[in-house]
Scaffold this motif. Structure first.
Motif, PDB file in Angstrom:
ATOM      1  N   CYS A   1       0.834  -1.204   0.000  1.00  0.00           N
ATOM      2  CA  CYS A   1       0.000   0.000   0.000  1.00  0.00           C
ATOM      3  C   CYS A   1       0.868   1.253   0.000  1.00  0.00           C
ATOM      4  CB  CYS A   1      -0.923  -0.016   1.218  1.00  0.00           C
ATOM      5  SG  CYS A   1      -1.931   1.458   1.361  1.00  0.00           S
ATOM      6  N   SER A   2       1.930   1.239   0.785  1.00  0.00           N
ATOM      7  CA  SER A   2       2.771   2.439   0.854  1.00  0.00           C
ATOM      8  C   SER A   2       3.467   2.680  -0.484  1.00  0.00           C
ATOM      9  CB  SER A   2       3.763   2.361   2.015  1.00  0.00           C
ATOM     10  OG  SER A   2       4.763   1.418   1.748  1.00  0.00           O
ATOM     11  N   VAL A   3       3.739   1.611  -1.231  1.00  0.00           N
ATOM     12  CA  VAL A   3       4.307   1.776  -2.573  1.00  0.00           C
ATOM     13  C   VAL A   3       3.280   2.455  -3.495  1.00  0.00           C
ATOM     14  CG1 VAL A   3       5.049   0.501  -4.642  1.00  0.00           C
ATOM     15  CG2 VAL A   3       6.007  -0.079  -2.399  1.00  0.00           C
ATOM     16  N   HIS A   4       2.016   2.086  -3.357  1.00  0.00           N
ATOM     17  CA  HIS A   4       0.979   2.758  -4.155  1.00  0.00           C
ATOM     18  C   HIS A   4       0.904   4.239  -3.803  1.00  0.00           C
ATOM     19  CE1 HIS A   4      -1.130  -1.392  -4.562  1.00  0.00           C
ATOM     20  NE2 HIS A   4      -0.217  -1.219  -5.490  1.00  0.00           N
ATOM     21  N   LEU A   5       0.908   4.528  -2.511  1.00  0.00           N
ATOM     22  CA  LEU A   5       0.848   5.932  -2.082  1.00  0.00           C
ATOM     23  C   LEU A   5       2.060   6.690  -2.601  1.00  0.00           C
ATOM     24  CD1 LEU A   5      -0.237   5.418   1.653  1.00  0.00           C
ATOM     25  CD2 LEU A   5      -1.695   6.123  -0.260  1.00  0.00           C
ATOM     26  N   SER A   6       3.204   6.020  -2.598  1.00  0.00           N
ATOM     27  CA  SER A   6       4.443   6.660  -3.030  1.00  0.00           C
ATOM     28  C   SER A   6       4.407   6.976  -4.524  1.00  0.00           C
ATOM     29  CB  SER A   6       5.624   5.745  -2.703  1.00  0.00           C
ATOM     30  OG  SER A   6       6.834   6.378  -3.031  1.00  0.00           O
ATOM     31  N   ARG A   7       3.814   6.083  -5.304  1.00  0.00           N
ATOM     32  CA  ARG A   7       3.744   6.341  -6.750  1.00  0.00           C
ATOM     33  C   ARG A   7       2.827   7.526  -7.037  1.00  0.00           C
ATOM     34  NH1 ARG A   7       3.185   0.720 -10.037  1.00  0.00           N
ATOM     35  NH2 ARG A   7       3.732   2.105 -11.767  1.00  0.00           N
ATOM     36  N   LEU A   8       1.712   7.605  -6.334  1.00  0.00           N
ATOM     37  CA  LEU A   8       0.824   8.758  -6.518  1.00  0.00           C
ATOM     38  C   LEU A   8       1.511  10.035  -6.021  1.00  0.00           C
ATOM     39  CD1 LEU A   8      -1.819  10.055  -7.342  1.00  0.00           C
ATOM     40  CD2 LEU A   8      -2.870   9.189  -5.240  1.00  0.00           C
ATOM     41  N   ALA A   9       2.225   9.908  -4.911  1.00  0.00           N
ATOM     42  CA  ALA A   9       2.966  11.060  -4.386  1.00  0.00           C
ATOM     43  C   ALA A   9       3.977  11.549  -5.416  1.00  0.00           C
ATOM     44  CB  ALA A   9       3.668  10.685  -3.079  1.00  0.00           C
TER      45      ALA A   9
ATOM     46  N   LEU B   1      -0.593   8.277   8.896  1.00  0.00           N
ATOM     47  CA  LEU B   1      -0.239   9.645   8.517  1.00  0.00           C
ATOM     48  C   LEU B   1      -0.245   9.817   6.994  1.00  0.00           C
ATOM     49  CD1 LEU B   1       0.636  12.236   9.928  1.00  0.00           C
ATOM     50  CD2 LEU B   1       3.006  11.426   9.814  1.00  0.00           C
ATOM     51  N   ALA B   2       0.360   8.864   6.308  1.00  0.00           N
ATOM     52  CA  ALA B   2       0.496   8.972   4.850  1.00  0.00           C
ATOM     53  C   ALA B   2      -0.875   8.930   4.169  1.00  0.00           C
ATOM     54  CB  ALA B   2       1.389   7.853   4.316  1.00  0.00           C
ATOM     55  N   ILE B   3      -1.740   8.041   4.631  1.00  0.00           N
ATOM     56  CA  ILE B   3      -3.065   7.925   3.999  1.00  0.00           C
ATOM     57  C   ILE B   3      -3.861   9.207   4.242  1.00  0.00           C
ATOM     58  CG2 ILE B   3      -5.253   6.654   3.983  1.00  0.00           C
ATOM     59  CD1 ILE B   3      -3.573   4.152   4.883  1.00  0.00           C
ATOM     60  N   ALA B   4      -3.786   9.729   5.465  1.00  0.00           N
ATOM     61  CA  ALA B   4      -4.524  10.958   5.780  1.00  0.00           C
ATOM     62  C   ALA B   4      -4.012  12.133   4.950  1.00  0.00           C
ATOM     63  CB  ALA B   4      -4.417  11.266   7.276  1.00  0.00           C
ATOM     64  N   ALA B   5      -2.705  12.245   4.824  1.00  0.00           N
ATOM     65  CA  ALA B   5      -2.136  13.356   4.049  1.00  0.00           C
ATOM     66  C   ALA B   5      -2.505  13.214   2.576  1.00  0.00           C
ATOM     67  CB  ALA B   5      -0.615  13.403   4.219  1.00  0.00           C
ATOM     68  N   MET B   6      -2.458  11.994   2.060  1.00  0.00           N
ATOM     69  CA  MET B   6      -2.805  11.784   0.648  1.00  0.00           C
ATOM     70  C   MET B   6      -4.284  12.111   0.408  1.00  0.00           C
ATOM     71  SD  MET B   6      -1.815  11.170  -2.328  1.00  0.00           S
ATOM     72  CE  MET B   6      -0.225  10.351  -2.370  1.00  0.00           C
ATOM     73  N   THR B   7      -5.132  11.703   1.343  1.00  0.00           N
ATOM     74  CA  THR B   7      -6.561  11.985   1.204  1.00  0.00           C
ATOM     75  C   THR B   7      -6.795  13.496   1.149  1.00  0.00           C
ATOM     76  OG1 THR B   7      -7.034   9.965   2.425  1.00  0.00           O
ATOM     77  CG2 THR B   7      -8.850  11.532   2.201  1.00  0.00           C
ATOM     78  N   GLY B   8      -6.122  14.228   2.028  1.00  0.00           N
ATOM     79  CA  GLY B   8      -6.253  15.683   2.050  1.00  0.00           C
ATOM     80  C   GLY B   8      -5.778  16.313   0.744  1.00  0.00           C
ATOM     81  N   MET B   9      -4.640  15.848   0.253  1.00  0.00           N
ATOM     82  CA  MET B   9      -4.113  16.424  -0.997  1.00  0.00           C
ATOM     83  C   MET B   9      -5.049  16.165  -2.162  1.00  0.00           C
ATOM     84  SD  MET B   9       0.019  16.047  -1.078  1.00  0.00           S
ATOM     85  CE  MET B   9       0.110  14.342  -0.616  1.00  0.00           C
ATOM     86  N   VAL B  10      -5.559  14.933  -2.250  1.00  0.00           N
ATOM     87  CA  VAL B  10      -6.441  14.575  -3.369  1.00  0.00           C
ATOM     88  C   VAL B  10      -7.729  15.403  -3.309  1.00  0.00           C
ATOM     89  CG1 VAL B  10      -7.875  12.724  -4.337  1.00  0.00           C
ATOM     90  CG2 VAL B  10      -5.490  12.265  -3.712  1.00  0.00           C
ATOM     91  N   ARG B  11      -8.282  15.537  -2.105  1.00  0.00           N
ATOM     92  CA  ARG B  11      -9.525  16.303  -1.951  1.00  0.00           C
ATOM     93  C   ARG B  11      -9.350  17.762  -2.375  1.00  0.00           C
ATOM     94  NH1 ARG B  11     -13.801  14.085  -1.412  1.00  0.00           N
ATOM     95  NH2 ARG B  11     -14.205  12.325  -0.021  1.00  0.00           N
ATOM     96  N   ASP B  12      -8.179  18.331  -2.024  1.00  0.00           N
ATOM     97  CA  ASP B  12      -7.962  19.773  -2.192  1.00  0.00           C
ATOM     98  C   ASP B  12      -7.371  20.199  -3.527  1.00  0.00           C
ATOM     99  OD1 ASP B  12      -8.765  19.986   0.407  1.00  0.00           O
ATOM    100  OD2 ASP B  12      -7.017  21.141   1.092  1.00  0.00           O
TER     101      ASP B  12
ATOM    102  N   ALA C   1       8.990   9.362   0.836  1.00  0.00           N
ATOM    103  CA  ALA C   1      10.142   8.990   1.679  1.00  0.00           C
ATOM    104  C   ALA C   1       9.768   7.946   2.721  1.00  0.00           C
ATOM    105  CB  ALA C   1      10.696  10.233   2.363  1.00  0.00           C
ATOM    106  N   LYS C   2       8.640   8.141   3.358  1.00  0.00           N
ATOM    107  CA  LYS C   2       8.275   7.265   4.484  1.00  0.00           C
ATOM    108  C   LYS C   2       7.961   5.836   4.036  1.00  0.00           C
ATOM    109  CE  LYS C   2       6.680  11.005   7.466  1.00  0.00           C
ATOM    110  NZ  LYS C   2       7.719  10.886   8.503  1.00  0.00           N
ATOM    111  N   THR C   3       7.728   5.667   2.754  1.00  0.00           N
ATOM    112  CA  THR C   3       7.556   4.322   2.209  1.00  0.00           C
ATOM    113  C   THR C   3       8.769   3.457   2.554  1.00  0.00           C
ATOM    114  OG1 THR C   3       6.192   5.177   0.442  1.00  0.00           O
ATOM    115  CG2 THR C   3       7.253   3.069   0.026  1.00  0.00           C
ATOM    116  N   GLY C   4       9.927   4.087   2.582  1.00  0.00           N
ATOM    117  CA  GLY C   4      11.146   3.358   2.944  1.00  0.00           C
ATOM    118  C   GLY C   4      11.056   2.755   4.328  1.00  0.00           C
TER     119      GLY C   4
END
Ligand code: ARG
Length: 461
Positions: free
Chosen positions: A246-254, A338-349, A295-298
């Motif tokens: 999952c963190s790899v998916h978040l990282s690719r979108l990031a 933290l990563a999921i919450a931050a990604m959700t906020g970025m996508v929404r905004d 970064a945190k995916t690491g």
């Protein structure tokens, strides 16, 4: 030394450094809720089986409730010399209720106790992560719906390839997150068996009821083998593996957000709430949250590796190495939250620059495949030859410094006499995207159908 809970056979106490390396209370205090819940289930079972008196059970259950309240109020006296959460709770119970406290550990070991606590904790973490991912899915679906027709370049090798819609691109992440949730659900199903009653490793001579404690704790059934019960950490590894993917998916979108927000792309802009400035360059709007998710995916990948390596050489049954299972899991769970919450906020905004995306969607001869496809369809040409024709058209346009759609009919016919005026219609980005109507393709109608299907799956689940 005899004051140590296990000190009966010891003449001297542990060295200071021994206490420090041995103690886990600094981190395993996070298991307190699960530890108390597990002890309460065990206590109720002991009383129901007639192994402890009802009055003792009352005293133990009441004492554990008080301890729970103390920990939640921040007034619980955690002590490093008591090593871990299990002995901290038990020692406090003895202070509060006296002699009955000593009966709680009948037919139990810290080995099955910690295995139970940790399973309960990971189960909660899975539920929390699933909920968070559902929120991210929601955000992605909303934005995808809004942009089902918004064209952008699709890339391979990060080179402009064929036009797609932004909605289609976001829906690719909905698929990934859906699989992440599926992996969590699978892991949860296998996790949900109770190790309690495995005791130290061999089971117990007392007439315990493992089905009762399993039920009490919301497990589907007791684990079948006592050695496996205290030794297995697959449940934690599966959580970490699902989390790492999952963190790899978040990282690719990031990473895509970092690229898309760059001055060279300007496809999207992040809101002020998810951007930072530079202390020297006034123009800067940096996508720090996206970079930190990347970064945190690491860490999460490292956490999976750390626990795999802890486990790989351990003989059955319990070894103290397994105390080191908790920190990687806690870190991964915290990081993902933290990563999921931050990604959700970025996508929404985020705001989308439709003009930039549309301009880029047509640049770089991205409709070359469409003219090749036209030659196949209208002229019955083999695709390999059509590919060659389209390649020649691209070469000509490139030399002329124009787009494919700017070539005159005469110029095109000089390369392939069969090309008609009608062929030129396929060269627009809008017609290219609209034509990709195959299942799972980027045609807006397909994207809308995919969004509707994803929403229906969510409602059904
Ligand atoms: N703090 C220990 C852990 O987390 C609890 C189990 C201790 N068991 C033992 N046999 N020393 O693994």
């Amino acid at each position: 030394a005899a004051s140590q809970m296990w000190g009966g056979r010891f003449a001297a106490g542990p060295a200071a450094i021994m206490k420090r390396i041995n103690a886990s209370i600094s981190f395993d205090r996070r298991l307190y809720r699960q530890d108390i819940r597990g002890s309460q289930a065990h206590c109720r079972m002991l009383a129901a089986q007639g192994m402890i008196a009802a009055a003792d059970a009352e005293a133990i259950l009441g004492g554990l409730e008080r301890i729970l309240a103390e920990i939640e109020a921040g007034s619980f006296p955690f002590r490093e010399e008591l090593e871990d959460i299990h002995m901290n709770v038990e020692a406090r119970l003895a202070e509060l209720i006296g002699e009955p406290a000593g009966r709680l550990h009948t037919a139990r070991s810290r080995n099955d106790q910690v295995a139970t606590d940790f399973r309960l904790w990971v189960r909660d973490a899975i539920d929390g992560m699933d909920q968070a991912l559902s929120g991210l899915e929601d955000a992605l679906l909303d934005r995808a719906e809004e942009h089902a027709d918004t064209v952008m370049p699709g890339f391979t090798h990060l080179q402009a390839a064929q036009p797609v819609t932004f909605g289609h691109h976001l829906m690719a992440y909905v698929e990934m997150i859906g699989r992440d949730r599926g992996r969590l659900a699978d892991a949860r199903r296998r996790l949900n068996e109770s190790p309690l009653g495995s005791a130290a490793l061999a089971g117990t001579s007392f007439p315990i009821d493992r089905a009762a404690t399993a039920r009490d704790l919301g497990f589907d059934r007791p684990m079948r083998n006592s050695l496996d019960g205290v030794s297995d950490r697959d449940f934690a590894l599966e959580f970490l593996a699902a989390g790492a993917i999952c963190s790899v998916h978040l990282s690719r979108l990031a990473e895509e957000l970092v690229i898309w927000t760059s001055a060279q792309f300007r496809f999207v802009a992040l809101s002020d709430a998810f951007t930072t400035g530079s202390s020297i360059m006034p123009q800067k709007r940096n996508p720090d949250a996206a970079e930190l998710i990347r970064a945190k995916t690491g860490r999460v990948i490292g956490d999976l590796n750390a626990l795999l390596i802890v486990m790989k050489g351990l003989p059955l049954a319990y070894s103290k190495d397994m105390q080191d299972d908790k920190e990687p899991v806690f870190e991964a769970a915290d990081t993902l939250e933290l990563a999921i919450a931050a990604m959700t906020g970025m996508v929404r905004d985020l705001t989308v620059n439709r003009e930039r995306m549309a301009a880029a969607a047509g640049a770089g001869f991205t409709t070359a495949t469409d003219i090749a496809d036209w030659c196949v369809r209208a002229l019955g040409m083999p695709f390999r030859r059509a590919h060659h024709v389209a390649g020649s058209l691209v070469k000509l346009a490139e030399t002329e410094g124009v787009g494919l759609e700017d070539l005159t009919l005469a110029q095109m016919q000089a390369i392939e006499p069969g090309i008609t005026a009608e062929a030129r219609a396929v060269l627009t980005v809008a017609s290219s995207v609209a034509s990709r109507t195959s299942l799972g393709g980027t045609a807006p109608a397909q994207v809308r159908a995919a969004i509707a299907a994803a929403r229906a799956r969510r409602a059904g689940a």
